[in-house]
Design an enzyme around this catalytic site. Structure first.
Site, PDB file in Angstrom:
ATOM      1  CG  ASP A  18      11.990   8.400  19.106  1.00 32.46           C
ATOM      2  OD1 ASP A  18      11.185   9.136  18.516  1.00 32.46           O
ATOM      3  OD2 ASP A  18      12.587   8.739  20.139  1.00 32.46           O
ATOM      4  CG  MET A  19      11.904  10.296  13.181  1.00 35.61           C
ATOM      5  SD  MET A  19      12.609   9.041  12.121  1.00 35.61           S
ATOM      6  CE  MET A  19      13.762   9.993  11.158  1.00 35.61           C
ATOM      7  CE1 TYR A  23       8.559  18.103  15.381  1.00 35.26           C
ATOM      8  CE2 TYR A  23       8.301  20.229  16.429  1.00 35.26           C
ATOM      9  CZ  TYR A  23       7.780  19.024  16.038  1.00 35.26           C
ATOM     10  OH  TYR A  23       6.457  18.754  16.299  1.00 35.26           O
ATOM     11  NE  ARG A  60      19.166  16.101  22.559  1.00 37.68           N
ATOM     12  CZ  ARG A  60      18.205  15.208  22.435  1.00 37.68           C
ATOM     13  NH1 ARG A  60      18.234  14.099  23.156  1.00 37.68           N
ATOM     14  NH2 ARG A  60      17.215  15.381  21.585  1.00 37.68           N
ATOM     15  CG  ASP A 120       9.690  11.861  16.721  1.00 35.54           C
ATOM     16  OD1 ASP A 120       8.757  11.532  17.478  1.00 35.54           O
ATOM     17  OD2 ASP A 120      10.845  12.074  17.118  1.00 35.54           O
ATOM     18  CD  GLU A 121       7.089   7.935  19.981  1.00 34.91           C
ATOM     19  OE1 GLU A 121       7.193   6.943  20.706  1.00 34.91           O
ATOM     20  OE2 GLU A 121       6.285   8.856  20.191  1.00 34.91           O
TER      21      GLU A 121
HETATM   22  P1  TTP Z   1      10.899  13.631  20.895  1.00 31.00           P
HETATM   23  O1  TTP Z   1      10.947  12.349  20.126  1.00 31.00           O
HETATM   24  O2  TTP Z   1      10.429  13.579  22.290  1.00 31.00           O
HETATM   25  O3  TTP Z   1      12.347  14.253  20.953  1.00 31.00           O
HETATM   26  P2  TTP Z   1      13.391  14.532  19.811  1.00 31.00           P
HETATM   27  O4  TTP Z   1      13.093  13.771  18.566  1.00 31.00           O
HETATM   28  O5  TTP Z   1      13.559  16.004  19.643  1.00 31.00           O
HETATM   29  O6  TTP Z   1      14.720  14.030  20.459  1.00 31.00           O
HETATM   30  P3  TTP Z   1      15.188  12.545  20.823  1.00 31.00           P
HETATM   31  O7  TTP Z   1      16.310  12.237  19.890  1.00 31.00           O
HETATM   32  O8  TTP Z   1      15.604  12.620  22.235  1.00 31.00           O
HETATM   33  O9  TTP Z   1      14.019  11.615  20.619  1.00 31.00           O
HETATM   34  O10 TTP Z   1      10.008  14.677  20.121  1.00 31.00           O
HETATM   35  C1  TTP Z   1       9.898  14.681  18.713  1.00 31.00           C
HETATM   36  C2  TTP Z   1       9.668  16.097  18.247  1.00 31.00           C
HETATM   37  O11 TTP Z   1       8.456  16.566  18.803  1.00 31.00           O
HETATM   38  C3  TTP Z   1      10.730  17.030  18.702  1.00 31.00           C
HETATM   39  O12 TTP Z   1      11.810  17.091  17.772  1.00 31.00           O
HETATM   40  C4  TTP Z   1      10.000  18.321  18.843  1.00 31.00           C
HETATM   41  C5  TTP Z   1       8.576  17.944  19.127  1.00 31.00           C
HETATM   42  N1  TTP Z   1       8.250  18.166  20.545  1.00 31.00           N
HETATM   43  C6  TTP Z   1       7.588  19.341  20.902  1.00 31.00           C
HETATM   44  O13 TTP Z   1       7.277  20.148  20.055  1.00 31.00           O
HETATM   45  N2  TTP Z   1       7.304  19.558  22.224  1.00 31.00           N
HETATM   46  C7  TTP Z   1       7.624  18.660  23.201  1.00 31.00           C
HETATM   47  O14 TTP Z   1       7.344  18.904  24.382  1.00 31.00           O
HETATM   48  C8  TTP Z   1       8.272  17.450  22.820  1.00 31.00           C
HETATM   49  C9  TTP Z   1       8.632  16.415  23.865  1.00 31.00           C
HETATM   50  C10 TTP Z   1       8.567  17.240  21.488  1.00 31.00           C
END
Ligand code: TTP
Length: 598
Positions: A18-19, A23, A60, A120-121
């Site tokens: 998971d990235m 963004y 954060r 991103d997963e």
């Molecule tokens: P996530 O993997 O949920 O979160 P993240 O990568 O920002 O942070 P973390 O390190 O905690 O995993 O989401 C991946 C991307 O998807 C995130 O960067 C932005 C986008 N996104 C949205 O646009 N809306 C949302 O509600 C969520 C949860 C994510």
């Protein structure tokens, strides 16, 4: 409802990658001045500074959360840099992030079966790579173990001052059982992959490494950012004992609430108190067995071999004063969303030769002055027709149908706070069409007519995707459904379907003829063809097949003009006993496929 999949007998090594604050990382790579600075990405809109959709780890620390709006984030962290998501058609344009995700997938997929789970997963099945490593260079004989692997968090290992030394010992234990040795190899492989991702893309990611997808997914966010967590089988009972039910995938919603209400369960481990029979009595055979298994960390879900997304979707929220209250404004925004969706499915078709079959509309809505609990706006689906205007037209009808159901004949004011359209049921383009497509594209480009090639490409794509080219003045109604569209086999209907090859044949003649070639296929027939093609990707073109082509009526002179490879391809489809009949009245392909020629 979740269903327990059969497990493989052999141990597996599965990773979930998971990235980190994805963004934000993409924006920081674009603008390195943002590195190390509290940063968040905000969704375009002017209400209270826009909604945060990604929050960097530096921000954060100040308490900035994704649920905040820009103004609130500024209050909590005055130095925060708020980056606007790129905008196209008045809404977020995520292409930048999508292609950044693809860069990562390209690296991760080099080591095993790779399933792109979201933007991103990724899930990886590293079993075979881990087995090879164990045979050729097991950790205990390695001169050095990568530093990144030594930084792994191995659940159940405890944490003390000598953590890295403990991890080194764990990774290279000669007396470990085969299952754990494989997991240790997996940890090293993932660490190396994460280093490559950083070197080649400048992005960090976190990972979970376990024996199945469920455990890997649970582990990946445990230590973030830029870290990895290993789940040995022996650590599973402790991990699940304290895991809140709602944190488990598929238990976040109604089923999780039902477990809490019916059985007084708070953690996944609490499920251990109930027999499989008891859980089946409450939740049915499939879900009962699934619950019994997840309580023990058992999951047979396989990593799918899929580098491309399963569906395409685009949506927009309309919070607060932006709420949509008229069909005109809904239509405006649906048009924007559908244009984007159309672009994306078209480029998926062009680049990956994939066809989306189902269009779905989702909305969030409220009724004014309504005291009773709000009924949800029903999601609606129908067969997907290619072309932005068709998608717009269909989406609007889905919306109208959903709205009338939502309002339940009451004449009250309403508001829409979010709209989304999706294209799903994506299948690979049937075999046997690509070389024809290529031939005609080449033929047109060699004719040096850009008009021809553009128009032809459109026509070819439409033909490939079995587009129903309807007369605009005579649109047929679509029947929106709440679930996925059910199709009736063409064989049942004995439908006289005309399509695909037509587009190629007619496309190179003249644009007038092209536009005259209105392939007229009922939507459900089109769906049926697509599903037929999925199960039988290289159908024979004979009169008895499910496509319903009448080979007798195809003019062989048209086939004869094609290059040999294409002729062979087409003739290969034709049943040998059905010889082509040249003399039949009105038997040209143009006649057969083009109503205008009749
Ligand atoms: P996530 O993997 O949920 O979160 P993240 O990568 O920002 O942070 P973390 O390190 O905690 O995993 O989401 C991946 C991307 O998807 C995130 O960067 C932005 C986008 N996104 C949205 O646009 N809306 C949302 O509600 C969520 C949860 C994510």
């Amino acid at each position: 409802m979740p269903v327990a999949r059969p497990e493989r007998q052999e141990p597996r090594v599965i990773a979930h990658v998971d990235m980190d604050c994805f963004y934000v990382q993409v924006e920081q790579r674009k603008n390195p001045d943002l590195r190390g600075v509290p940063t968040a990405v905000v969704q375009y809109n002017s209400w209270k500074g826009g909604g945060l959709i990604a929050v960097g780890y530096e921000a954060r620390k100040f308490g900035v959360k994704r649920s905040m709006r820009g103004d609130e984030a500024k209050r909590v962290c005055p130095d925060i840099q708020l980056v606007q998501v790129p905008v196209a058609r008045g809404k977020a344009d995520l292409n930048l992030y999508r292609s950044a995700g693809s860069e990562v997938v390209a690296i991760l997929s080099t080591k095993g079966k790779c399933e792109r789970a979201s933007i991103d997963e990724v899930y990886l099945d590293l079993t075979e790579t881990a087995k090879s490593m164990l045979l050729e260079a097991p950790p205990e004989v390695l001169d050095s173990i990568p530093e990144e692997a030594l930084k792994s968090h191995v659940l159940g290992l405890g944490s003390d001052a000598n953590k890295e030394e403990d991890v080194r010992k764990w990774l290279s234990r000669p007396d470990a059982d085969y299952e754990e040795k494989l997991l240790a190899c997996g940890a090293i492989i993932v660490a190396e992959l994460r280093i490559r991702v950083l070197q080649e893309t400048e992005f960090t990611c976190s990972a979970g490494i376990a024996h199945n997808k469920m455990l890997a997914k649970l582990a990946s966010p445990m230590y973030k950012p830029a870290q990895q967590t290993v789940v040995p089988a022996s650590s599973v009972p402790d991990l699940l004992a304290s895991l809140p039910v709602k944190k488990m995938k598929q238990l976040g919603g109604k089923l999780g609430s039902a477990l809490q209400d019916d059985l007084g369960i708070n953690t996944v481990g609490d499920l251990l108190k109930f027999s499989e029979q008891k859980l089946q009595d409450y939740y049915g055979i499939n879900t009962g067995t699934w619950l019994w298994k997840i309580a023990r960390g058992i999951s047979g879900d396989e990593v799918e071999d899929r580098l491309l997304p399963k569906s395409h979707g685009c949506g927009k929220t309309f919070p607060g004063p932006m709420t949509l209250k008229t069909t005109t404004t809904v239509k405006h925004w649906l048009n924007q969303l559908c244009e984007e969706l159309s672009d994306r499915i078209q480029s998926d078709l062009d680049q990956n030769k994939r066809i989306a079959q189902t269009l779905t509309l989702h909305a969030r809505a409220f009724k004014e002055n309504e005291l009773e609990p709000q009924k949800k706006f029903p999601s609606k689906s129908c067969a997907l027709r290619y072309g932005a205007s068709k998608i717009q037209e269909d989406a609007m009808r889905l919306f109208e149908s959903g709205l009338s159901e939502f309002l339940n004949s009451k004449n009250v004011g309403w508001g829409i706070t979010s709209l989304a359209v999706g294209a799903s049921k994506i299948i690979d383009m049937p075999n046997g069409t690509t070389s024809i497509l290529k031939y005609f594209n080449e033929k047109c480009s060699s004719s040096n007519s850009s008009d021809c090639s553009d128009a032809l490409l459109e026509e070819s794509n439409h033909a490939v995707t079995f587009i129903s080219k309807r007369d605009d003045e005579n649109p047929r109604s679509i029947a929106p459904t709440e679930s996925t569209f059910h199709t009736k086999g063409l064989s049942e209907k004995n439908a006289n379907v005309k399509g695909t090859i037509l587009g190629y044949f007619s496309g190179c003649s003249s644009s007038d003829q092209r536009s005259a070639n209105k392939i007229d296929i009922e939507e459900h027939e089109r769906m049926a063809i697509a599903s037929e093609l999925k199960s039988n990707p290289n159908p024979n073109l004979n009169t008895n097949n499910n496509w319903g082509f009448n080979i007798e009526e195809i003019d062989p002179s048209v086939v004869d003009e094609l290059p040999l490879e294409i002729q062979r391809e087409i003739r290969g489809w034709i049943h040998p006993s059905k010889r082509i009949n040249t003399g039949k009245k009105g038997s040209t392909i143009a006649h057969y496929f083009s109503p205008a020629r009749n």
